[in-house]
Design a protein around this motif. Structure first.
Motif, PDB file in Angstrom:
ATOM      1  N   ALA A  49       0.959  -1.161   0.098  1.00 38.94           N
ATOM      2  CA  ALA A  49       0.041   0.049   0.155  1.00 38.94           C
ATOM      3  C   ALA A  49       0.851   1.285   0.102  1.00 38.94           C
ATOM      4  CB  ALA A  49      -0.984  -0.019   1.421  1.00 38.94           C
ATOM      5  N   PHE A  94       0.962   4.261  -2.686  1.00 37.10           N
ATOM      6  CA  PHE A  94       0.914   5.508  -2.655  1.00 37.10           C
ATOM      7  C   PHE A  94       1.880   6.538  -3.358  1.00 37.10           C
ATOM      8  CE2 PHE A  94       1.719   9.159   0.194  1.00 37.10           C
ATOM      9  CZ  PHE A  94       0.725  10.144  -0.151  1.00 37.10           C
ATOM     10  N   ARG A  96      -2.631   5.426 -11.457  1.00 42.75           N
ATOM     11  CA  ARG A  96      -3.809   6.351 -11.159  1.00 42.75           C
ATOM     12  C   ARG A  96      -4.823   5.439 -11.419  1.00 42.75           C
ATOM     13  NH1 ARG A  96      -5.364  11.669 -12.034  1.00 42.75           N
ATOM     14  NH2 ARG A  96      -3.124  12.155 -11.475  1.00 42.75           N
ATOM     15  N   MET A 148      -5.351   3.042  -8.507  1.00 41.92           N
ATOM     16  CA  MET A 148      -5.869   3.839  -7.293  1.00 41.92           C
ATOM     17  C   MET A 148      -7.411   4.093  -7.255  1.00 41.92           C
ATOM     18  SD  MET A 148      -4.528   7.715  -5.984  1.00 41.92           S
ATOM     19  CE  MET A 148      -5.436   8.455  -7.287  1.00 41.92           C
ATOM     20  N   ILE A 149      -7.790   4.536  -8.551  1.00 43.33           N
ATOM     21  CA  ILE A 149      -9.266   4.918  -8.537  1.00 43.33           C
ATOM     22  C   ILE A 149     -10.105   3.466  -8.433  1.00 43.33           C
ATOM     23  CG2 ILE A 149     -11.087   5.608 -10.261  1.00 43.33           C
ATOM     24  CD1 ILE A 149      -8.877   7.375 -11.563  1.00 43.33           C
ATOM     25  N   GLU A 150      -9.696   2.572  -8.957  1.00 43.41           N
ATOM     26  CA  GLU A 150     -10.239   1.062  -8.929  1.00 43.41           C
ATOM     27  C   GLU A 150     -10.289   0.742  -7.394  1.00 43.41           C
ATOM     28  OE1 GLU A 150      -8.507  -1.244 -11.737  1.00 43.41           O
ATOM     29  OE2 GLU A 150      -9.840  -0.862 -13.322  1.00 43.41           O
ATOM     30  N   SER A 151      -9.285   0.907  -6.916  1.00 42.79           N
ATOM     31  CA  SER A 151      -9.085   0.564  -5.359  1.00 42.79           C
ATOM     32  C   SER A 151      -9.948   1.225  -4.403  1.00 42.79           C
ATOM     33  CB  SER A 151      -7.782   0.434  -5.037  1.00 42.79           C
ATOM     34  OG  SER A 151      -7.635   0.397  -3.540  1.00 42.79           O
ATOM     35  N   GLN A 152     -10.249   2.677  -4.610  1.00 40.71           N
ATOM     36  CA  GLN A 152     -10.922   3.649  -3.865  1.00 40.71           C
ATOM     37  C   GLN A 152     -12.600   3.490  -4.213  1.00 40.71           C
ATOM     38  OE1 GLN A 152      -9.513   7.920  -4.180  1.00 40.71           O
ATOM     39  NE2 GLN A 152     -10.997   8.526  -2.672  1.00 40.71           N
ATOM     40  N   TYR A 153     -12.810   3.272  -5.554  1.00 39.80           N
ATOM     41  CA  TYR A 153     -14.259   3.433  -5.970  1.00 39.80           C
ATOM     42  C   TYR A 153     -14.762   2.082  -6.400  1.00 39.80           C
ATOM     43  CZ  TYR A 153     -13.383   8.288  -5.599  1.00 39.80           C
ATOM     44  OH  TYR A 153     -13.137   9.655  -5.175  1.00 39.80           O
TER      45      TYR A 153
END
Length: 630
Positions: A19, A23, A64, A67-72
């Motif tokens: 993780a 980041f 990027r 990150m988006i897939e992980s968040q949303y």
């Protein structure tokens, strides 16, 4: 603590390491930060002579996207995750980062070796039992493909940029006057009364002619645009699909049970407690071991001694209780000592990698093999699932060949013993069920499926869920036909007509209030409910939110006067409102903690604004060359 727990901690730490790397690499990879980008032949931008390669860009786009897939998750429309959508903003961020990094270097900012090393040593992902673990660090770098020097350089660059950004943002401040102005507006309170004239009772008496519907449709074509849509036929494979058709014989179940019973060794489960002395070989540790041993010999309570002396922070509050073991939970020397005890006895000092233990046997529970009836359901499910998994894997391996160049999916479905399903129409933003999955959306709108009419490749939605799809229907983007939106238009026109009728009644009520009649008397005469709202602040949802928003848009009434107005809500209801009082928010009315938080928040906002301005200025002065997208 114990070795088994130590192993678990290492597994968790590996996740934390991953993780962390994710980041700090969201913007770009190690090559970008260390200025080791590719040659000019594949450069996508150049900042003050420093090249940003296509490899840098592709890495950053993928980071990027991840990150988006992980968040949303799957809620993000597939088209927003394409390279085309992400390229421009990600490339701009790479340029901005380059500008900021160069400015930090030019300003002479550096990070000492000691600070970087200390930061690495304090990273949770490289620690075991709260201490830096060199092997954990080496393993983490090896998994991610970095050398020690390369990782240190990456971290140093990141820390320098953070230091530079902080030197700008953290120097920002706000004045009390600015805070008072913000509070005056954000904490403003208004007192008002209102009545609502509902539109619903009038709708049944309102008629709409066909020519009115046609005119509205012709004049509002933009409101009836339809996105491109597709429907797909698809074959869906999951182990559960096959499990439903698998029968498990009584003989197979009993045979499996007998095998279990044969292999089952009735073992004693021992319930243990311990007192752990870490660093037992040190002088301090030896003294502590001797003290505990003496108190145990004197007959003092084991649980109380555990609370007082044990270094196992997890178990000591429970009197040293570490639960049951069948002989394979704790280190070998621990298990041997425990097995030699009678219930209630305490061992002498026992050494493991964790330290010195005093072990107490609390109880012994005999494990007997379960009966056939107790195990039947579980064995049946296991046998069924195993067979279903085998059939699923076999069907999955055949699906691609069967679907390739197939005229329709009915043949492959029949061959596999499954059904062909059809989805509803959905757009590029997705729909319900599998049509909300980004992989399905991307495949459905791909040229191979949409234009060439081919079946998609096998899509792995997850490890136990695969889909193959084929186009069933395609609706290009355009204006929806009148028949499809007729009822929507009729409802809208009815609502507008009824609302216009109510507007005349609302106007009459407003006139009476303006002429000095009491709002309560007018509301009573009109058989309307008068609502009173005092000390009201901004915000709200639905009809109430619309009313509050409108009230805060009214002019402030003069002392002793009132402001009266009527307006329509989105649903057509008419509202007549009377604004009686307005009070500006006061910073002095907030608690000391609230005032401090407000000042900090405003300073933070100012800092962010100043940092953005600095970045914009640096970019304007930089020599930035963007290569044309290929």
């Amino acid at each position: 603590m114990l070795q088994s727990m130590r192993d678990n901690l290492k597994g968790t730490a590996a996740v934390i390491v991953a993780a962390f790397f994710g980041f700090i690499m969201v913007i770009g990879g190690i090559d970008f930060f260390t200025g080791a980008s590719g040659g000019s032949a594949d450069k996508v931008a150049e900042v003050n002579g420093e090249k940003i390669s296509n490899l840098d860009l592709q890495r950053a786009i993928q980071n990027r996207r991840s990150m988006i897939e992980s968040q949303y998750g799957d809620s993000v429309p597939a088209e927003l995750l394409t390279d085309e959508q992400l390229r421009a903003p990600v490339l701009q961020q790479l340029v901005n980062t380059s500008v900021m990094r160069q400015a930090a270097q030019d300003s002479g900012m550096v990070m000492s070796t000691e600070i970087v090393d200390r930061d690495i040593a304090q990273m949770a992902g490289f620690q075991v039992n709260g201490k830096f673990d060199a092997q954990m660090y080496r393993d983490g770098l090896r998994r991610m493909g970095y050398s020690h020097s390369g990782f240190r350089q990456l971290l140093e660059q990141d820390m320098v940029m953070q230091q530079y950004a902080g030197s700008v943002a953290d120097s920002a401040f706000t004045t009390r006057t600015a805070a008072e102005q913000v509070v005056a507006v954000s904490m403003e309170e208004r007192d008002f009364d209102y009545v609502t004239l509902p539109v619903a009772p009038l709708l049944s008496d309102v008629s709409v002619a066909d020519d009115e519907v046609q005119s509205y449709y012709d004049a509002n074509q933009q409101a009836f645009q339809r996105a491109e849509q597709v429907a797909v036929n698809y074959i869906e494979l999951t182990p559960e699909l096959f499990a439903a058709n698998i029968d498990v014989s009584e003989q197979d179940i009993r045979s499996q049970y007998e095998q279990e019973a044969k292999n089952f060794a009735a073992e004693a489960r021992r319930h243990a407690a311990h007192i752990l002395i870490e660093n037992g070989a040190s002088d301090e540790g030896k003294a502590k071991v001797s003290e505990v041993q003496a108190k145990l010999a004197a007959g003092e309570d084991f649980a109380e001694l555990a609370k007082q002396f044990s270094d196992d922070v997890v178990s000591r509050e429970e009197g040293g209780d570490v639960g049951f073991t069948s002989g394979d939970v704790f280190p070998e020397s621990f298990e041997e000592a425990l097995s030699a005890l009678n219930v209630g006895e305490v061992s002498g000092p026992v050494e493991t990698d964790s330290g010195i233990h005093f072990i107490k046997l609390l109880e012994v529970a005999d494990a007997e093999p379960p009966t056939f009836e107790e195990r039947k359901a579980a064995i049946t499910a296991r046998l069924r699932n195993a067979e279903a998994e085998r059939e699923f894997v076999e069907a999955m391996s055949r699906l691609a060949d069967l679907a390739y160049n197939a005229e329709s999916l009915s043949g492959p479905a029949e061959e596999l013993g499954v059904e062909v399903k059809q989805s509803p129409l959905f757009s590029r933003t997705g729909g319900a069920g599998i049509t909300g999955d980004s992989k399905v959306i991307a495949a459905a709108f791909s040229p191979e499926v949409l234009e060439d009419g081919m079946a998609s490749e096998v899509l792995n939605l997850n490890e136990n869920h695969v889909v193959v799809l084929k186009l069933a229907e395609h609706k290009p983007a355009g204006v929806k036909p009148l028949d499809e939106v007729r009822q929507e238009i009729v409802d809208r026109l009815k609502r507008d007509k009824a609302s216009e009728q109510l507007a005349a009644q609302a106007e009459e009520i407003q006139s009476k209030l303006t002429n000095g009649e009491a709002f309560s008397d007018v509301a009573s005469a009109e058989e309307l409910t008068l609502e009173t709202s005092d000390n009201t602040r901004r915000g709200g949802f639905g009809a109430r939110g619309q009313i509050v928003s409108h009230v805060f848009g009214l002019e402030v009434p003069k002392p002793g006067a009132k402001v009266v107005e009527h307006f329509a809500l989105q649903n057509g209801d008419q509202v007549v409102v009377q604004l009686r009082g307005v009070r500006a928010g006061k910073l002095s009315g907030q608690s000391a903690e609230q005032r401090e938080a407000m000042m900090q928040q405003l300073a933070s906002m100012q800092g962010a604004s100043e940092l953005a301005a600095v970045q914009k200025y640096l970019s304007s002065k930089a020599d930035i060359e963007m290569a044309e997208a290929k």
